[in-house]
Write an enzyme that holds these catalytic residues in place. Structure first.
Site, PDB file in Angstrom:
ATOM      1  N   ARG A  31       4.608 -12.478  10.100  1.00  0.00           N
ATOM      2  CA  ARG A  31       5.344 -11.234   9.859  1.00  0.00           C
ATOM      3  C   ARG A  31       6.718 -11.315  10.491  1.00  0.00           C
ATOM      4  O   ARG A  31       6.913 -11.993  11.490  1.00  0.00           O
ATOM      5  CB  ARG A  31       4.658 -10.054  10.551  1.00  0.00           C
ATOM      6  CG  ARG A  31       3.307  -9.705  10.117  1.00  0.00           C
ATOM      7  CD  ARG A  31       2.766  -8.613  11.043  1.00  0.00           C
ATOM      8  NE  ARG A  31       3.196  -7.294  10.608  1.00  0.00           N
ATOM      9  CZ  ARG A  31       2.572  -6.608   9.652  1.00  0.00           C
ATOM     10  NH1 ARG A  31       1.532  -7.104   9.054  1.00  0.00           N
ATOM     11  NH2 ARG A  31       2.995  -5.422   9.293  1.00  0.00           N
ATOM     12  N   GLU A  69       0.872  -1.162   0.000  1.00  0.00           N
ATOM     13  CA  GLU A  69       0.000   0.000   0.000  1.00  0.00           C
ATOM     14  C   GLU A  69       0.919   1.224   0.000  1.00  0.00           C
ATOM     15  O   GLU A  69       1.780   1.335   0.870  1.00  0.00           O
ATOM     16  CB  GLU A  69      -0.878  -0.013   1.260  1.00  0.00           C
ATOM     17  CG  GLU A  69      -1.872   1.121   1.255  1.00  0.00           C
ATOM     18  CD  GLU A  69      -2.755   1.170   2.508  1.00  0.00           C
ATOM     19  OE1 GLU A  69      -2.683   0.234   3.324  1.00  0.00           O
ATOM     20  OE2 GLU A  69      -3.489   2.160   2.636  1.00  0.00           O
ATOM     21  N   LYS A  80       4.449   1.099   9.869  1.00  0.00           N
ATOM     22  CA  LYS A  80       4.543   2.409   9.223  1.00  0.00           C
ATOM     23  C   LYS A  80       3.989   3.510  10.121  1.00  0.00           C
ATOM     24  O   LYS A  80       4.486   4.625  10.130  1.00  0.00           O
ATOM     25  CB  LYS A  80       3.759   2.380   7.909  1.00  0.00           C
ATOM     26  CG  LYS A  80       4.490   1.636   6.796  1.00  0.00           C
ATOM     27  CD  LYS A  80       3.652   1.618   5.537  1.00  0.00           C
ATOM     28  CE  LYS A  80       3.194   0.222   5.233  1.00  0.00           C
ATOM     29  NZ  LYS A  80       2.313   0.094   4.091  1.00  0.00           N
TER      30      LYS A  80
END
Ligand code: ATP
Ligand code: MG
Length: 571
Positions: A273, A48, A283
């Site tokens: 992850r 994204e 982020k």
């Protein structure tokens, strides 16, 4: 957050019978065997564009691109740009630069979910026509109430049984801009009693009168992630859609859309992850660090962003090897950051040219060496690499050594310089300290020494000189700025905080020490940003982008050894 520190290969990987086959490869092998997708393997990396990539993304990039390569398939780059308010083309550019730098190539397969908006709209209409979607007017808060809880089923929205015609008209009105933000949504009509929340009539379109970085003002309704991701995979003919574990709950919905729309149906596969000790990996948290000024920007060399690691001096090879080494797993874990540090150390040991640099200069005057003499001594560029050759280092009467290489009252097993003792100057002579000179405040500012002129490159048999120290010629040394970076956080799990604190309370106050006047050997004149060196006995350093021809600027990448391990062992 799960606490175990993963020091090696992921568990799933270790337990598979076939060596070097991870669980994702097992699934792919199954697909190839059954012929579900023929013999095609087609993956994608779907960022994204709402921030810079981090080392966690590198794991996903390496996995997707490497699988495609291993199976002779393809990997797409797709920007998952369905959220106009947080996305910017600055991020698109940085993401592309980072993936290229890591050494992966999507060729001409650069896609944008926003390119599919028209098709997604048509698919939403198809669902409405099939009685599988409706326009809902519950507010976000009401929507949450109607969804029920883990133990209680949800309630049907009062708008759930509108006619198909009414839904089509309202949805067309939403697209035409007839309604304000938040006033209506399009929802999939699934099952308000489903044990999985994501299946309780999820929102698939929302109204947002917002400018999009690619589609401009063409749209004022935007599809949700769940209504975009699987369909984009489908349009691109993706076979294995690999994502992280938090999407496991979304898989039934992914499958539901593919089935109801009767489109190509990729297999979603979830893996754990990557998290690292002494780091945060999100982020949102990076934005906090940048916006509150704890770091100089997304590419601050202490950040685990790809741009930060690149600026710090990490090599793409070492990051790729690290990703391969940690493997993929179904279990969340935190990888010890020393594993990452060891990978860059190992790579730089093989490829980084050695040079001499003195971080805390202490002047040395060799009283028995003529003031006007310059000897050009040969130094080995890299003992690990025969092809790297030699260079010249000038030797003169006045030198700098590191303050830490002198001790007035030496402790036991101190093999460096002390009054009356001898050490070897790297590539040069054996030197003896005759006396130390102090300034008015009592600090030692200069050493008076002598050298044994017979010892150039030779070890005399009559005495044992254990210590070897580095040095630079005072007349020839270049003044340099050295930035000693250390871990950004001082605790292993910065996300773990007491009440009333946040992760920033664990910032390491000593994560950056700037040395304004280090002295480096003259061969470093004219170095270019991103060149990397081993400062002998000190560590690995890279040239920062702030460097100038007048004054080079170096970043410490890693020390030669893991200094944090030593601290913990001794304390
Ligand atoms: P963040 O939590 O940092 O905001 P994200 O998951 O929102 O990350 P995306 O741009 O949506 O970031 O991620 C692109 C791809 O990278 C996704 O497939 C995602 O699952 C994967 N990814 C993100 N973070 C990690 C991580 N820490 N380890 C492995 N893969 C990751
Ligand atoms: Mg995301």
């Amino acid at each position: 957050m799960v606490e175990n520190v993963n020091l090696g290969k992921g568990e799933d990987q270790a337990s598979t019978p076939e060596k070097h086959i991870n669980f994702v490869e097992e699934i792919i092998n199954g697909h190839l065997k059954s012929g579900r997708f023929g013999q095609i393997v087609h993956t994608r990396f779907p960022p994204e564009p709402n921030g810079y990539l981090h080392i966690g993304h590198a794991k996903s990039i390496a996995l997707n691109f490497s699988l495609a390569e291993k199976y002779g398939g393809l990997c797409n780059l797709r920007f998952d740009d369905t959220n106009p308010s947080k996305e910017e083309s600055e991020y698109v550019d940085s993401i592309k630069a980072d993936i290229k730098w890591l050494g992966f190539d999507w060729e001409d397969r650069e896609y944008y979910a926003s390119d599919y908006f028209e098709q997604l709209y048509a698919w939403a209409v198809k669902l409405i026509k099939a009685g599988l979607a409706y326009v809902c007017e519950l507010s976000a808060e009401e929507g949450r109430e109607y969804r029920g809880t883990l133990t209680e089923p949800g309630k049907h929205s009062p708008y759930r049984n509108r006619s198909i015609k009414e839904n089509l008209d309202l949805f067309a009105g939403m697209r035409a801009g007839a309604f304000p933000d938040g006033s209506k949504t399009l929802k999939a009509k699934i099952d308000m009693a489903h044990p999985n929340f994501t299946m309780r009539d999820p929102v698939i379109y929302r109204i947002l009168h917002d400018h999009h970085h690619r589609t401009g003002d063409k749209w004022c309704i935007y599809p949700m992630y769940d209504f975009t991701h699987g369909q984009s995979d489908s349009l691109e003919g993706i076979t294995q859609s690999i994502c992280t574990l938090e999407f496991e709950n979304h898989r039934p919905l992914y499958d539901w859309f593919c089935e109801k729309l009767e489109i190509h149906h990729p297999q979603q596969i979830e893996f754990a992850r990557l998290n690292l000790t002494y780091m945060v990996m999100s982020k949102r948290k990076f934005l906090t660090l940048v916006n509150e000024g704890h770091v100089s920007g997304w590419d601050d060399p202490r950040m685990p962003t790809i741009s930060g690691l690149r600026r710090r001096g990490y090599t793409p090879e070492s990051i790729r090897k690290f990703c391969e080494y940690i493997g993929v797993s179904k279990n969340n874990s935190v990888v010890d950051v020393t594993i990452l540090e060891n990978h860059v150390r190992e790579h730089l040991n093989a490829v980084a040219p050695r040079v001499m640099a003195v971080l805390k200069p202490l002047k040395v005057v060799i009283e028995n060496y003529p003031a006007d003499k310059i000897e050009n001594l040969e130094a080995v560029n890299n003992p690990e690499d025969e092809t790297a050759g030699n260079r010249i280092v000038p030797f003169t009467r006045e030198l700098y050594i590191d303050h830490d290489d002198f001790m007035e009252v030496p402790v036991k097993k101190y093999f460096r310089l002390a009054p009356g003792t001898e050490v070897r100057l790297r590539y040069a002579y054996i030197i003896k300290c005759e006396s130390a000179i102090r300034d008015e405040a009592g600090n030692i500012v200069e050493l008076r020494c002598s050298i044994d002129l017979d010892t150039l490159g030779k070890q005399p048999l009559d005495r044992r000189v254990k210590g070897v120290i580095h040095w630079v010629s005072a007349d020839h040394a270049i003044d340099a700025q050295v930035r000693l970076y250390d871990r950004l956080f001082s605790v292993e799990h910065p996300d773990k905080v007491e009440e009333g604190e946040d992760f920033t309370s664990h910032l390491n106050p000593d994560s950056l020490e700037i040395i304004e006047h280090a002295k480096v050997e003259p061969s470093l004149l004219g170095v270019k940003a991103s060149e990397r060196f081993q400062f002998e006995r000190v560590g690995y350093f890279s040239v920062d982008k702030d460097t100038t021809p007048e004054k080079p600027v170096f970043n410490r990448i890693v020390s030669l050894r893991d200094s944090w391990a030593r601290i913990t062992r001794n304390s």
